[in-house]
Scaffold this motif. Structure first.
Motif, PDB file in Angstrom:
ATOM      1  N   GLU A 295       0.781  -1.383  -0.209  1.00 27.70           N
ATOM      2  CA  GLU A 295       0.134  -0.223   0.348  1.00 27.70           C
ATOM      3  C   GLU A 295       0.558   1.157  -0.046  1.00 27.70           C
ATOM      4  OE1 GLU A 295      -2.071  -3.308   0.545  1.00 27.70           O
ATOM      5  OE2 GLU A 295      -0.521  -2.838   2.274  1.00 27.70           O
ATOM      6  N   ASN A 296       1.700   0.979   0.282  1.00 27.71           N
ATOM      7  CA  ASN A 296       3.318   2.578   0.844  1.00 27.71           C
ATOM      8  C   ASN A 296       4.121   2.446  -0.344  1.00 27.71           C
ATOM      9  OD1 ASN A 296       4.788   0.737   1.991  1.00 27.71           O
ATOM     10  ND2 ASN A 296       4.107   1.467   4.202  1.00 27.71           N
ATOM     11  N   ILE A 297       3.998   1.241  -0.751  1.00 31.22           N
ATOM     12  CA  ILE A 297       6.007   1.089  -1.548  1.00 31.22           C
ATOM     13  C   ILE A 297       5.842   2.107  -2.718  1.00 31.22           C
ATOM     14  CG2 ILE A 297       4.630  -0.561  -2.970  1.00 31.22           C
ATOM     15  CD1 ILE A 297       8.678   0.078  -1.957  1.00 31.22           C
ATOM     16  N   ASP A 298       4.929   2.669  -3.473  1.00 27.90           N
ATOM     17  CA  ASP A 298       5.255   2.976  -4.685  1.00 27.90           C
ATOM     18  C   ASP A 298       5.298   4.782  -3.823  1.00 27.90           C
ATOM     19  OD1 ASP A 298       4.515   1.523  -6.937  1.00 27.90           O
ATOM     20  OD2 ASP A 298       2.210   2.044  -6.570  1.00 27.90           O
ATOM     21  N   GLU A 299       4.630   5.474  -2.936  1.00 31.21           N
ATOM     22  CA  GLU A 299       5.015   6.571  -2.361  1.00 31.21           C
ATOM     23  C   GLU A 299       6.651   6.587  -2.107  1.00 31.21           C
ATOM     24  OE1 GLU A 299       2.542   9.578   1.140  1.00 31.21           O
ATOM     25  OE2 GLU A 299       2.023   7.745   0.736  1.00 31.21           O
ATOM     26  N   TYR A 300       6.729   5.732  -1.007  1.00 31.57           N
ATOM     27  CA  TYR A 300       8.185   5.441  -0.311  1.00 31.57           C
ATOM     28  C   TYR A 300       9.265   5.850  -2.007  1.00 31.57           C
ATOM     29  CZ  TYR A 300      12.283   3.297   1.186  1.00 31.57           C
ATOM     30  OH  TYR A 300      13.787   2.997   1.731  1.00 31.57           O
ATOM     31  N   LEU A 301       8.766   4.740  -3.255  1.00 30.13           N
ATOM     32  CA  LEU A 301       9.716   5.042  -4.191  1.00 30.13           C
ATOM     33  C   LEU A 301       9.859   6.789  -4.620  1.00 30.13           C
ATOM     34  CD1 LEU A 301       9.063   1.495  -5.513  1.00 30.13           C
ATOM     35  CD2 LEU A 301      11.274   2.664  -4.219  1.00 30.13           C
ATOM     36  N   GLN A 302       8.548   6.766  -5.134  1.00 38.31           N
ATOM     37  CA  GLN A 302       8.472   8.126  -5.607  1.00 38.31           C
ATOM     38  C   GLN A 302       9.033   9.591  -4.741  1.00 38.31           C
ATOM     39  OE1 GLN A 302       6.978   9.091  -8.384  1.00 38.31           O
ATOM     40  NE2 GLN A 302       8.726  10.400  -8.493  1.00 38.31           N
ATOM     41  N   THR A 303       9.478   9.129  -3.418  1.00 38.82           N
ATOM     42  CA  THR A 303       9.676   9.977  -1.803  1.00 38.82           C
ATOM     43  C   THR A 303      11.223   9.702  -2.261  1.00 38.82           C
ATOM     44  OG1 THR A 303       7.257  10.036  -0.452  1.00 38.82           O
ATOM     45  CG2 THR A 303       9.877  11.070  -0.296  1.00 38.82           C
ATOM     46  N   MET A 304      11.892   9.028  -2.662  1.00 36.95           N
ATOM     47  CA  MET A 304      12.843   8.546  -2.879  1.00 36.95           C
ATOM     48  C   MET A 304      13.494   8.953  -3.913  1.00 36.95           C
ATOM     49  SD  MET A 304      15.055   4.605  -2.176  1.00 36.95           S
ATOM     50  CE  MET A 304      16.632   4.569  -3.005  1.00 36.95           C
ATOM     51  N   GLU A 305      13.337   8.743  -5.107  1.00 36.69           N
ATOM     52  CA  GLU A 305      13.127   9.479  -6.104  1.00 36.69           C
ATOM     53  C   GLU A 305      13.202  11.423  -6.210  1.00 36.69           C
ATOM     54  OE1 GLU A 305      12.322   8.973 -11.160  1.00 36.69           O
ATOM     55  OE2 GLU A 305      11.330   7.485  -9.445  1.00 36.69           O
ATOM     56  N   ASN A 306      12.457  11.404  -6.233  1.00 32.28           N
ATOM     57  CA  ASN A 306      12.615  12.950  -5.989  1.00 32.28           C
ATOM     58  C   ASN A 306      13.875  13.446  -4.609  1.00 32.28           C
ATOM     59  OD1 ASN A 306       9.694  13.079  -7.462  1.00 32.28           O
ATOM     60  ND2 ASN A 306       8.423  13.093  -5.656  1.00 32.28           N
ATOM     61  N   LYS A 307      13.715  12.461  -4.011  1.00 32.76           N
ATOM     62  CA  LYS A 307      15.017  13.346  -3.369  1.00 32.76           C
ATOM     63  C   LYS A 307      16.433  13.113  -3.822  1.00 32.76           C
ATOM     64  CE  LYS A 307      13.124  13.237   1.200  1.00 32.76           C
ATOM     65  NZ  LYS A 307      13.763  14.346   2.453  1.00 32.76           N
ATOM     66  N   ILE A 308      16.667  11.827  -4.537  1.00 35.81           N
ATOM     67  CA  ILE A 308      17.551  11.498  -5.014  1.00 35.81           C
ATOM     68  C   ILE A 308      17.892  13.152  -6.595  1.00 35.81           C
ATOM     69  CG2 ILE A 308      19.079  10.286  -7.082  1.00 35.81           C
ATOM     70  CD1 ILE A 308      17.352   8.302  -5.380  1.00 35.81           C
ATOM     71  N   LYS A 309      16.995  13.529  -6.894  1.00 40.03           N
ATOM     72  CA  LYS A 309      16.692  14.348  -8.143  1.00 40.03           C
ATOM     73  C   LYS A 309      17.104  15.611  -7.616  1.00 40.03           C
ATOM     74  CE  LYS A 309      13.860  12.065 -11.153  1.00 40.03           C
ATOM     75  NZ  LYS A 309      12.090  12.204 -11.990  1.00 40.03           N
ATOM     76  N   ALA A 310      16.504  15.581  -6.584  1.00 37.25           N
ATOM     77  CA  ALA A 310      16.669  17.365  -6.362  1.00 37.25           C
ATOM     78  C   ALA A 310      18.163  17.579  -5.305  1.00 37.25           C
ATOM     79  CB  ALA A 310      15.589  17.526  -4.961  1.00 37.25           C
ATOM     80  N   TYR A 311      18.229  16.191  -5.139  1.00 40.19           N
ATOM     81  CA  TYR A 311      20.545  16.288  -4.402  1.00 40.19           C
ATOM     82  C   TYR A 311      20.923  17.671  -5.591  1.00 40.19           C
ATOM     83  CZ  TYR A 311      24.014  15.275  -1.747  1.00 40.19           C
ATOM     84  OH  TYR A 311      25.351  15.546  -1.169  1.00 40.19           O
ATOM     85  N   ASP A 312      21.423  18.580  -5.116  1.00 40.83           N
ATOM     86  CA  ASP A 312      22.625  19.437  -5.796  1.00 40.83           C
ATOM     87  C   ASP A 312      23.963  18.906  -5.813  1.00 40.83           C
ATOM     88  OD1 ASP A 312      23.037  21.193  -6.839  1.00 40.83           O
ATOM     89  OD2 ASP A 312      22.777  23.179  -6.241  1.00 40.83           O
ATOM     90  N   LEU A 313      24.265  18.849  -7.029  1.00 45.27           N
ATOM     91  CA  LEU A 313      25.856  18.462  -6.436  1.00 45.27           C
ATOM     92  C   LEU A 313      26.679  19.393  -6.884  1.00 45.27           C
ATOM     93  CD1 LEU A 313      26.336  15.618  -9.513  1.00 45.27           C
ATOM     94  CD2 LEU A 313      25.670  15.054  -7.081  1.00 45.27           C
ATOM     95  N   ALA A 314      25.830  20.776  -7.020  1.00 41.76           N
ATOM     96  CA  ALA A 314      27.323  21.752  -7.521  1.00 41.76           C
ATOM     97  C   ALA A 314      27.885  22.548  -6.007  1.00 41.76           C
ATOM     98  CB  ALA A 314      25.986  22.926  -8.029  1.00 41.76           C
ATOM     99  N   PRO A 315      27.330  22.444  -5.260  1.00 41.16           N
ATOM    100  CA  PRO A 315      28.203  23.020  -3.754  1.00 41.16           C
ATOM    101  C   PRO A 315      29.721  21.763  -3.312  1.00 41.16           C
ATOM    102  CG  PRO A 315      26.068  23.025  -2.947  1.00 41.16           C
ATOM    103  CD  PRO A 315      26.306  22.111  -4.738  1.00 41.16           C
ATOM    104  N   LEU A 316      29.213  20.821  -4.073  1.00 39.13           N
ATOM    105  CA  LEU A 316      30.611  19.177  -3.455  1.00 39.13           C
ATOM    106  C   LEU A 316      31.346  19.945  -4.543  1.00 39.13           C
ATOM    107  CD1 LEU A 316      28.780  16.228  -2.701  1.00 39.13           C
ATOM    108  CD2 LEU A 316      29.162  18.281  -1.423  1.00 39.13           C
ATOM    109  N   ILE A 317      30.975  19.936  -6.109  1.00 36.45           N
ATOM    110  CA  ILE A 317      32.087  20.505  -6.948  1.00 36.45           C
ATOM    111  C   ILE A 317      32.739  21.688  -6.743  1.00 36.45           C
ATOM    112  CG2 ILE A 317      32.211  21.400  -9.517  1.00 36.45           C
ATOM    113  CD1 ILE A 317      29.927  19.390 -10.067  1.00 36.45           C
TER     114      ILE A 317
END
Length: 322
Positions: A295-317
């Motif tokens: 019942e919650n796996i789709d929402e879980y994976l979508q939240t996870m994917e959104n967080k990965i997409k939002a992760y900003d590499l620029a400050p590390l570089i």
């Protein structure tokens, strides 16, 4: 530990155990006992594949009456589902005690025997609580606290590789998940054989599966080389959750929807988190939280994917350039 587990299993009194990769090696067996009850040991094998852990599982269930198992469901091993050679140590866990002597026929143990040495190098440590802890070692602690700690302490090969990849980046590619075109049947058969078979054979034993939350940076860099990797992970996790739902003695816990993996300060490299996460995982099992269901796996994976997409590499570089 592939060698030492034999002695631990045979000679120590326990009814529950932790078995996984380095992601749960710093999970306290004492803390597990305090929060979950029972007598615990941690017999985890660094970098272990499911077929290796099956050797240990089979032996433990022959030797002990097991109440509970905590097992790390590492996404890297889940989607690879590959075999790892065990011939140089698995004979310790067969029904023939006489062939165990083979493990000592090498330069290290022959020299130890000739010197009648009782040093830790020769006979090991009896402190099972801290035997395989890595996150509290001085050489690991220096990497926790932020990306600047990685830049200050560049001894670890895994950290050097991350710095090299980020330094060579000309443009920051977005996190684009390529649809999976291949079948995952091979991985499913592998998991059925080396994992689900034990759950079905031992219905009175509770199995608690933990998905170790790798850093967002790991997923971003993995995506550059394997753009369909995350798609495969999603398909297999959904399937795994569906299967676990049919097994009354199993639960699966996920933490990738939390903010924890957003902060690289919590990691000593791309995947290895600090001991506070190990404690959070035990709390989740004790309190029945963070359980994944159909019942919650789709929402879980979508939240996870959104967080990965939002992760900003620029400050590390930017920090590398400084």
């Amino acid at each position: 530990m592939r060698v030492q587990d034999k002695g631990i299993i045979k000679n120590y009194d326990f009814d529950s155990f932790i078995l996984g990769t380095s992601m749960v090696m710093s999970t306290s067996a004492r803390e597990a006992g305090e929060k979950l009850g029972g007598k615990w040991v941690n017999v985890s094998l660094a970098g272990s594949h499911f077929n290796e852990r099956a050797v240990i599982l089979q032996y433990i269930f022959r030797q002990k009456s097991v109440a509970r198992v905590i097992y790390s469901l590492d996404t890297a091993q889940l989607h690879e589902a590959s075999m790892k050679e065990t011939a140089n140590w698995d004979f310790l866990y067969d029904n023939n005690e006489f062939n165990d002597i083979k493990i000592y026929i090498n330069q290290k143990y022959i020299l130890c025997a000739l010197q009648f040495s009782s040093s830790t190098k020769c006979v090991g440590s009896k402190d099972l609580e801290t035997l395989i802890y890595w996150a509290t070692r001085v050489e690991e602690i220096i990497y926790f606290g932020g990306f600047n700690k990685w830049l200050e302490n560049k001894k670890k090969i895994a950290v050097q590789e991350v710095i090299k990849k980020l330094r060579e980046m000309q443009t920051i590619s977005p996190f684009n998940t390529k649809p999976l075109t291949e079948s995952v049947e091979r991985q499913q058969r592998y998991i059925e054989k080396y994992l689900f078979s034990f759950i079905k054979e031992h219905p009175s034993t509770q199995f608690d599966f933990i998905i170790p939350p790798y850093s967002r940076l790991w997923y971003r860099l993995d995506n550059l080389e394997f753009p369909d990797s995350f798609s495969k992970i999603k398909i297999l996790l959904k399937w795994f959750v569906q299967e676990v739902q049919t097994l009354p003695n199993a639960k699966i816990y996920g933490f990738d929807d939390l903010d924890y993996a957003d902060d690289i300060a919590n990691y000593s490299d791309l995947i290895h988190y600090n001991t506070d996460m190990n404690s959070m995982q035990l709390d989740a099992i004790a309190n029945g939280t963070h359980i994944l269901t159909p019942e919650n796996i789709d929402e879980y994976l979508q939240t996870m994917e959104n967080k990965i997409k939002a992760y900003d590499l620029a400050p590390l570089i930017q920090e590398i350039k400084k």
